[in-house]
Design a protein around this motif. Structure first.
Motif, PDB file in Angstrom:
ATOM      1  N   ARG A  33       0.920  -1.370  -0.432  1.00  0.00           N
ATOM      2  CA  ARG A  33       0.208   0.011   0.110  1.00  0.00           C
ATOM      3  C   ARG A  33       0.911   1.269  -0.205  1.00  0.00           C
ATOM      4  N   VAL A  34       1.669   1.320   0.806  1.00  0.00           N
ATOM      5  CA  VAL A  34       2.533   1.789   0.979  1.00  0.00           C
ATOM      6  C   VAL A  34       3.948   2.039  -0.474  1.00  0.00           C
ATOM      7  N   GLY A  35       4.103   1.788  -0.862  1.00  0.00           N
ATOM      8  CA  GLY A  35       4.929   1.763  -2.345  1.00  0.00           C
ATOM      9  C   GLY A  35       3.831   2.446  -3.682  1.00  0.00           C
ATOM     10  N   VAL A  36       2.783   1.227  -3.346  1.00  0.00           N
ATOM     11  CA  VAL A  36       1.989   1.931  -4.247  1.00  0.00           C
ATOM     12  C   VAL A  36       1.061   3.229  -4.561  1.00  0.00           C
ATOM     13  N   ALA A  37       1.498   3.856  -3.504  1.00  0.00           N
ATOM     14  CA  ALA A  37       1.040   5.137  -3.398  1.00  0.00           C
ATOM     15  C   ALA A  37       2.346   6.434  -3.509  1.00  0.00           C
ATOM     16  N   VAL A  38       3.416   5.474  -2.844  1.00  0.00           N
ATOM     17  CA  VAL A  38       4.775   7.020  -3.784  1.00  0.00           C
ATOM     18  C   VAL A  38       4.811   6.311  -4.718  1.00  0.00           C
ATOM     19  N   LEU A  39       4.813   5.209  -5.927  1.00  0.00           N
ATOM     20  CA  LEU A  39       4.522   5.376  -6.844  1.00  0.00           C
ATOM     21  C   LEU A  39       3.787   5.607  -7.619  1.00  0.00           C
ATOM     22  N   ALA A  40       3.115   5.830  -7.584  1.00  0.00           N
ATOM     23  CA  ALA A  40       1.475   6.569  -7.968  1.00  0.00           C
ATOM     24  C   ALA A  40       1.844   8.599  -7.487  1.00  0.00           C
ATOM     25  N   ASP A  41       2.369   8.442  -6.633  1.00  0.00           N
ATOM     26  CA  ASP A  41       2.987  10.482  -6.653  1.00  0.00           C
ATOM     27  C   ASP A  41       3.663  10.325  -8.051  1.00  0.00           C
ATOM     28  N   ALA A  42       5.114   9.415  -7.772  1.00  0.00           N
ATOM     29  CA  ALA A  42       6.582   9.213  -8.878  1.00  0.00           C
ATOM     30  C   ALA A  42       5.438   9.716 -10.039  1.00  0.00           C
TER      31      ALA A  42
END
Length: 242
Positions: free
Chosen positions: A183-192
Motif C-alpha cells: 500500500r505504501v509502495g503503490v502510493a509512492v509510485l502513484a505520486d511519482a
C-alpha cells in the motif's frame, strides 16, 4: 380579582411541583449513572481481563471506522496475509498460480497480493498487473528483502524517506508487513507518476532512483515486460517460465 390570584397561586404551585419533580428525577438519574459508573470501574479494576477486552473492543470499533487513525494504527497482526485461490476470480487465480511457480513462493500469500493489487488499482488507477510487475522486479515476492540503500519489503520502499506513510500501519516495522508495504509502495509510485506528468516510464525511473537517476539499467523495460506477461496469463495464455 381574588379568583385571578387563586389561579396564579395554583399556577405557581403547579410549576413548583413540576420543578421539584424534575429535580428529583434528574438527581436520581444522575445518582444511578454515578453508581453504575462506579460499579463498572470497580468491576474492571478487580478483573483486568475485562478491562483489556473492553479496550480492545473500543479500539477495534474506532479502527474499523477509521477514527483517529494516526493515533490508533492498524493492527496488522490480526489481518490474514494469505487467501485461498478458490476465493479469487479465475483470471486472478491464473495470475497467482503463475507468479507462485515463477518466483517459487507459496500461492496463498501471492493470492492475497493479487487481490490487494486489484483493490489498489481501483483507488490509484494503476493497472493491477503493473503493480504486481513492480513487486516482481523489485523483490521477487520476498517481503523481507533489504537493499544496501535501505529499500525494504516487497515494493522496496526506502523506509527512512517514507517513514511518515507507515504511521497509519503501526510504524516503520510495518515495512515488512506485505500488505502495508504494498500500500505504501503503490502510493509512492502513484505520486511519482503524477510528478512526471502521468508518464508511467518516467514515474518508474523516479521511483527507482529519484532525481539523481541517469540510467535505469533496463528496469523500466523489465517491469513492462512482466506486466505484459501477466496480462497474457490473465487472458488465458500460458507464457513460458524461465
Amino acid at each position: 380579582m381574588n379568583q385571578t390570584c387563586t389561579w396564579c397561586q395554583h399556577g405557581r404551585t403547579f410549576l413548583r411541583d413540576v420543578a421539584q419533580g424534575m429535580f428529583l428525577i434528574t438527581h436520581s438519574g444522575l445518582a444511578m449513572v454515578g453508581l453504575t459508573s462506579l460499579a463498572l470501574v470497580l468491576a474492571l479494576w478487580l478483573n483486568p481481563h475485562w478491562l483489556h477486552s473492553a479496550e480492545g473492543a473500543v479500539f477495534s470499533w474506532l479502527r474499523d471506522r477509521q477514527v483517529l487513525l494516526s493515533w490508533l494504527p492498524q493492527d496488522t497482526t490480526e489481518r490474514a496475509t494469505a487467501l485461498r485461490l478458490q476465493d479469487l476470480p479465475k483470471p486472478q487465480v491464473a495470475v497467482a498460480e503463475w507468479l507462485a511457480r515463477k518466483y517459487k513462493v507459496a500461492p496463498e500469500p501471492v493470492a492475497a497480493l493479487v487481490a490487494e493489487s486489484y483493490a489498489l488499482s481501483k483507488k490509484t488507477k494503476l493497472a493491477p498487473h503493473f503493480i504486481l510487475a513492480v513487486m516482481a522486479i523489485e523483490s521477487n515476492f520476498h517481503p523481507y528483502v533489504q537493499s544496501q540503500a535501505g529499500a525494504q519489503g516487497l515494493m522496496q520502499v526506502v523506509t527512512e524517506i517514507h517513514a511518515k506513510r507507515y504511521e497509519a500501519y503501526g510504524g516503520r516495522l510495518a515495512a515488512f508487513d506485505p500488505i502495508a508495504n504494498v500500500r505504501v509502495g503503490v502510493a509512492v509510485l502513484a505520486d511519482a507518476i503524477k510528478m512526471r506528468n502521468g508518464s508511467v516510464e518516467e514515474g518508474l525511473k523516479f521511483y527507482l532512483g529519484g532525481y539523481a537517476l541517469t540510467e535505469d539499467g533496463g528496469y523500466v523495460a523489465k517491469v513492462l515486460a512482466e506486466q505484459a506477461q501477466l496480462d497474457a496469463v490473465a487472458a488465458g495464455q500460458k507464457p513460458a517460465l524461465p
